[in-house]
Design a protein around this motif. Structure first.
Motif, PDB file in Angstrom:
ATOM      1  N   ARG A 153       1.061  -1.247   0.009  1.00 48.04           N
ATOM      2  CA  ARG A 153       0.037   0.146  -0.197  1.00 48.04           C
ATOM      3  C   ARG A 153       0.975   1.391   0.055  1.00 48.04           C
ATOM      4  NH1 ARG A 153      -2.968  -3.353   3.358  1.00 48.04           N
ATOM      5  NH2 ARG A 153      -2.073  -2.733   5.459  1.00 48.04           N
ATOM      6  N   ARG A 154       2.052   1.419   0.961  1.00 48.08           N
ATOM      7  CA  ARG A 154       2.843   2.375   0.647  1.00 48.08           C
ATOM      8  C   ARG A 154       3.558   2.601  -0.769  1.00 48.08           C
ATOM      9  NH1 ARG A 154       2.869   6.128   4.800  1.00 48.08           N
ATOM     10  NH2 ARG A 154       4.696   6.489   3.978  1.00 48.08           N
ATOM     11  N   LEU A 155       3.812   1.461  -1.498  1.00 46.78           N
ATOM     12  CA  LEU A 155       4.405   1.487  -2.655  1.00 46.78           C
ATOM     13  C   LEU A 155       3.780   2.254  -3.585  1.00 46.78           C
ATOM     14  CD1 LEU A 155       7.161   0.582  -4.073  1.00 46.78           C
ATOM     15  CD2 LEU A 155       5.935  -1.529  -4.354  1.00 46.78           C
ATOM     16  N   GLU A 156       2.304   1.790  -3.501  1.00 43.96           N
ATOM     17  CA  GLU A 156       1.375   2.453  -4.375  1.00 43.96           C
ATOM     18  C   GLU A 156       1.228   3.858  -4.407  1.00 43.96           C
ATOM     19  OE1 GLU A 156      -2.439   0.770  -3.684  1.00 43.96           O
ATOM     20  OE2 GLU A 156      -1.898  -1.371  -4.263  1.00 43.96           O
ATOM     21  N   GLY A 157       1.387   4.759  -3.412  1.00 40.29           N
ATOM     22  CA  GLY A 157       1.197   5.953  -3.323  1.00 40.29           C
ATOM     23  C   GLY A 157       2.629   6.788  -3.243  1.00 40.29           C
ATOM     24  N   GLY A 158       3.617   6.175  -3.359  1.00 37.93           N
ATOM     25  CA  GLY A 158       4.842   6.667  -2.778  1.00 37.93           C
ATOM     26  C   GLY A 158       5.409   7.752  -4.055  1.00 37.93           C
ATOM     27  N   PRO A 159       6.499   8.411  -3.895  1.00 34.77           N
ATOM     28  CA  PRO A 159       7.129   9.241  -4.921  1.00 34.77           C
ATOM     29  C   PRO A 159       8.020   8.353  -5.736  1.00 34.77           C
ATOM     30  CG  PRO A 159       8.231   9.867  -2.682  1.00 34.77           C
ATOM     31  CD  PRO A 159       6.800   8.902  -2.509  1.00 34.77           C
ATOM     32  N   VAL A 160       8.119   8.530  -6.847  1.00 35.67           N
ATOM     33  CA  VAL A 160       9.087   8.009  -7.751  1.00 35.67           C
ATOM     34  C   VAL A 160      10.365   8.503  -7.782  1.00 35.67           C
ATOM     35  CG1 VAL A 160       9.514   6.703  -9.941  1.00 35.67           C
ATOM     36  CG2 VAL A 160       7.222   6.774  -8.992  1.00 35.67           C
ATOM     37  N   PRO A 161      11.695   7.941  -7.746  1.00 35.78           N
ATOM     38  CA  PRO A 161      12.793   8.702  -7.901  1.00 35.78           C
ATOM     39  C   PRO A 161      13.146   9.260  -9.386  1.00 35.78           C
ATOM     40  CG  PRO A 161      13.116   6.547  -6.749  1.00 35.78           C
ATOM     41  CD  PRO A 161      11.873   6.644  -7.291  1.00 35.78           C
ATOM     42  N   ASP A 162      13.887  10.194  -9.442  1.00 36.46           N
ATOM     43  CA  ASP A 162      14.179  10.695 -10.749  1.00 36.46           C
ATOM     44  C   ASP A 162      14.863   9.675 -11.676  1.00 36.46           C
ATOM     45  OD1 ASP A 162      13.067  13.411 -10.356  1.00 36.46           O
ATOM     46  OD2 ASP A 162      15.231  13.956  -9.558  1.00 36.46           O
ATOM     47  N   PRO A 163      14.637   9.300 -12.825  1.00 38.11           N
ATOM     48  CA  PRO A 163      15.453   8.387 -13.485  1.00 38.11           C
ATOM     49  C   PRO A 163      16.978   8.646 -13.443  1.00 38.11           C
ATOM     50  CG  PRO A 163      13.469   9.251 -14.824  1.00 38.11           C
ATOM     51  CD  PRO A 163      13.354  10.197 -13.621  1.00 38.11           C
ATOM     52  N   GLU A 164      17.355   9.799 -13.413  1.00 35.24           N
ATOM     53  CA  GLU A 164      18.629  10.135 -13.383  1.00 35.24           C
ATOM     54  C   GLU A 164      19.406   9.868 -12.036  1.00 35.24           C
ATOM     55  OE1 GLU A 164      16.807  13.209 -16.251  1.00 35.24           O
ATOM     56  OE2 GLU A 164      16.255  12.298 -14.332  1.00 35.24           O
ATOM     57  N   VAL A 165      18.457   9.904 -10.967  1.00 36.29           N
ATOM     58  CA  VAL A 165      18.963   9.362  -9.668  1.00 36.29           C
ATOM     59  C   VAL A 165      19.085   8.009  -9.457  1.00 36.29           C
ATOM     60  CG1 VAL A 165      18.565   9.488  -7.492  1.00 36.29           C
ATOM     61  CG2 VAL A 165      18.300  11.460  -8.600  1.00 36.29           C
ATOM     62  N   THR A 166      18.082   7.099 -10.097  1.00 33.45           N
ATOM     63  CA  THR A 166      17.991   5.978 -10.027  1.00 33.45           C
ATOM     64  C   THR A 166      19.544   5.195 -11.137  1.00 33.45           C
ATOM     65  OG1 THR A 166      15.548   5.662 -10.221  1.00 33.45           O
ATOM     66  CG2 THR A 166      16.999   3.756 -10.882  1.00 33.45           C
ATOM     67  N   ARG A 167      19.690   6.010 -12.206  1.00 33.76           N
ATOM     68  CA  ARG A 167      20.807   5.768 -12.914  1.00 33.76           C
ATOM     69  C   ARG A 167      22.071   5.982 -12.055  1.00 33.76           C
ATOM     70  NH1 ARG A 167      23.343   2.812 -16.917  1.00 33.76           N
ATOM     71  NH2 ARG A 167      25.008   4.180 -17.930  1.00 33.76           N
ATOM     72  N   ALA A 168      22.136   7.027 -11.539  1.00 32.03           N
ATOM     73  CA  ALA A 168      23.116   7.408 -10.627  1.00 32.03           C
ATOM     74  C   ALA A 168      23.624   6.138  -9.579  1.00 32.03           C
ATOM     75  CB  ALA A 168      23.064   8.552 -10.085  1.00 32.03           C
ATOM     76  N   TRP A 169      22.659   5.921  -9.024  1.00 32.16           N
ATOM     77  CA  TRP A 169      22.638   4.832  -7.848  1.00 32.16           C
ATOM     78  C   TRP A 169      23.046   3.541  -8.478  1.00 32.16           C
ATOM     79  CZ3 TRP A 169      23.242   3.282  -3.215  1.00 32.16           C
ATOM     80  CH2 TRP A 169      22.895   1.913  -2.665  1.00 32.16           C
ATOM     81  N   ARG A 170      22.695   3.055  -9.588  1.00 34.38           N
ATOM     82  CA  ARG A 170      23.297   1.871 -10.263  1.00 34.38           C
ATOM     83  C   ARG A 170      24.624   2.083 -10.493  1.00 34.38           C
ATOM     84  NH1 ARG A 170      17.779   0.941 -14.119  1.00 34.38           N
ATOM     85  NH2 ARG A 170      16.374   0.073 -12.499  1.00 34.38           N
ATOM     86  N   LEU A 171      24.982   3.101 -11.208  1.00 29.66           N
ATOM     87  CA  LEU A 171      26.440   3.388 -11.592  1.00 29.66           C
ATOM     88  C   LEU A 171      27.315   3.259 -10.327  1.00 29.66           C
ATOM     89  CD1 LEU A 171      26.035   6.286 -14.356  1.00 29.66           C
ATOM     90  CD2 LEU A 171      26.690   3.732 -14.783  1.00 29.66           C
ATOM     91  N   LEU A 172      26.923   4.247  -9.211  1.00 25.47           N
ATOM     92  CA  LEU A 172      27.763   3.978  -8.248  1.00 25.47           C
ATOM     93  C   LEU A 172      27.749   2.575  -7.378  1.00 25.47           C
ATOM     94  CD1 LEU A 172      26.411   7.106  -6.165  1.00 25.47           C
ATOM     95  CD2 LEU A 172      28.774   6.699  -6.914  1.00 25.47           C
ATOM     96  N   ASN A 173      26.701   1.804  -7.469  1.00 22.22           N
ATOM     97  CA  ASN A 173      26.576   0.475  -6.774  1.00 22.22           C
ATOM     98  C   ASN A 173      27.188  -0.534  -7.674  1.00 22.22           C
ATOM     99  OD1 ASN A 173      25.603  -1.105  -4.539  1.00 22.22           O
ATOM    100  ND2 ASN A 173      24.083  -1.509  -5.634  1.00 22.22           N
ATOM    101  N   GLY A 174      27.377  -0.328  -8.978  1.00 27.70           N
ATOM    102  CA  GLY A 174      28.033  -1.274  -9.947  1.00 27.70           C
ATOM    103  C   GLY A 174      29.598  -1.084 -10.187  1.00 27.70           C
ATOM    104  N   ASP A 175      30.090   0.196  -9.809  1.00 27.76           N
ATOM    105  CA  ASP A 175      31.515   0.451 -10.305  1.00 27.76           C
ATOM    106  C   ASP A 175      32.237   1.228  -8.913  1.00 27.76           C
ATOM    107  OD1 ASP A 175      33.962   1.082 -11.357  1.00 27.76           O
ATOM    108  OD2 ASP A 175      33.329   1.887 -13.111  1.00 27.76           O
ATOM    109  N   LEU A 176      32.904   0.771  -8.410  1.00 24.52           N
ATOM    110  CA  LEU A 176      33.373   1.387  -7.288  1.00 24.52           C
ATOM    111  C   LEU A 176      34.573   2.722  -7.570  1.00 24.52           C
ATOM    112  CD1 LEU A 176      34.362  -1.422  -4.692  1.00 24.52           C
ATOM    113  CD2 LEU A 176      32.330   0.135  -4.712  1.00 24.52           C
TER     114      LEU A 176
END
Length: 283
Positions: free
Chosen positions: A161-184
């Motif tokens: 239920r929380r997931l349905e109404g929660g804010p969605v991160p910016d695609p750019e922030v999501t991409r940045a997180w994936r880059l950081l988490n994948g390449d030290l």
């Protein structure tokens, strides 16, 4: 009656109950970890920076948290959310702990809790202060549940239920997180160029939604990877190279800054905890 599979394990003085969340929740958290202590032994344990936001749903006695350099000293908590940290702390327990821990990704926490994660940086917030009256009802339902399987079903429903109404991160922030988490070794400049933002704008938006600036998040991710490497048996020089530190001296400095102790002290303590748990495993 719930038929969700739950795995139980004896960890030496306390038990762990684990199950997988609903598939829609798995991008945001890996598992539900229920726990209870079989012997009420007072505990003082170091907390470390991690790559997740930690949620404790407390079904037992309160915990007392200490966060150096923040003014938090022996503050009592029931159920709470600990935001992203770039330093260590301590929790003190009188023993007899019982509850559920959720390790939520930074961007998952942004969606599930619906607030800028920068508000929780280097802080712990009581669950009712974050979620309102619904938090009390959730804890009461979990405490009254007849089994751990039922408790995890209750969590599924609440979080979906929380997931349905929660804010969605910016695609750019999501991409940045994936880059950081994948390449030290990736730099903030590299990420900014990749997502098409200025470094200043990237730092601001990433901190608001993930809790830490990207450069600091990279330090935490590198530290966590180094802890995993060393705990797994790697040597200090090997771990320093694999995790992107300049040399072993750089690794040592970062461990002192982020954990408050040397790599030898930290890893020695963690391996001792693992040894005790292994000895306690049933034959």
């Amino acid at each position: 009656m719930s038929d969700r599979p739950v795995q139980f394990s004896d960890r030496g003085g306390w038990w762990l109950a684990q199950a997988r969340p609903h598939p829609a929740l798995r991008p945001f958290l890996r598992s539900y970890d229920g726990y209870w202590e079989t012997v009420a032994v007072p505990t003082r344990m170091r907390t470390l920076p991690t790559r997740t936001t930690v949620v404790i749903i407390n079904l037992g006695p309160p915990l007392y948290l200490e966060v150096p350099d923040s003014g938090v000293r022996n503050r009592e908590y029931g159920s709470f959310v600990a935001g992203m940290h770039d330093g260590h702390g301590m929790y003190v327990s009188p023993g007899g702990q019982r509850g559920i821990q959720l390790d939520v990704t930074p961007l998952g926490a942004y969606t599930l809790f619906g607030v800028p994660m920068a508000r929780l940086t280097n802080a712990a917030v009581d669950l009712p202060d974050l979620l309102g009256r619904g938090a009390h009802a959730l804890v009461e339902r979990l405490a009254a549940a007849a089994s751990w399987s039922e408790r995890f079903d209750v969590l599924d429903g609440f979080l979906l239920r929380r997931l349905e109404g929660g804010p969605v991160p910016d695609p750019e922030v999501t991409r940045a997180w994936r880059l950081l988490n994948g390449d030290l070794t990736v730099t903030v400049a590299d990420i900014a160029a990749d997502v098409g933002w200025s470094r200043k704008h990237l730092t601001h938006r990433f901190r608001e939604q993930a809790g830490l600036p990207p450069k600091v998040m990279a330090r935490v991710l590198r530290f966590q990877r180094a802890v995993e490497q060393l705990t797994g048996g790697a040597g200090f020089a090997e771990a320093a190279f694999a995790c992107g530190y300049y040399d072993q001296a750089h690794l040592n400095r970062e461990f002192r800054a982020l954990s408050g102790c040397t790599p030898t002290e930290l890893i020695g303590g963690q391996l001792e905890q693992q040894r005790v748990s292994t000895l306690a495993e049933p034959a």
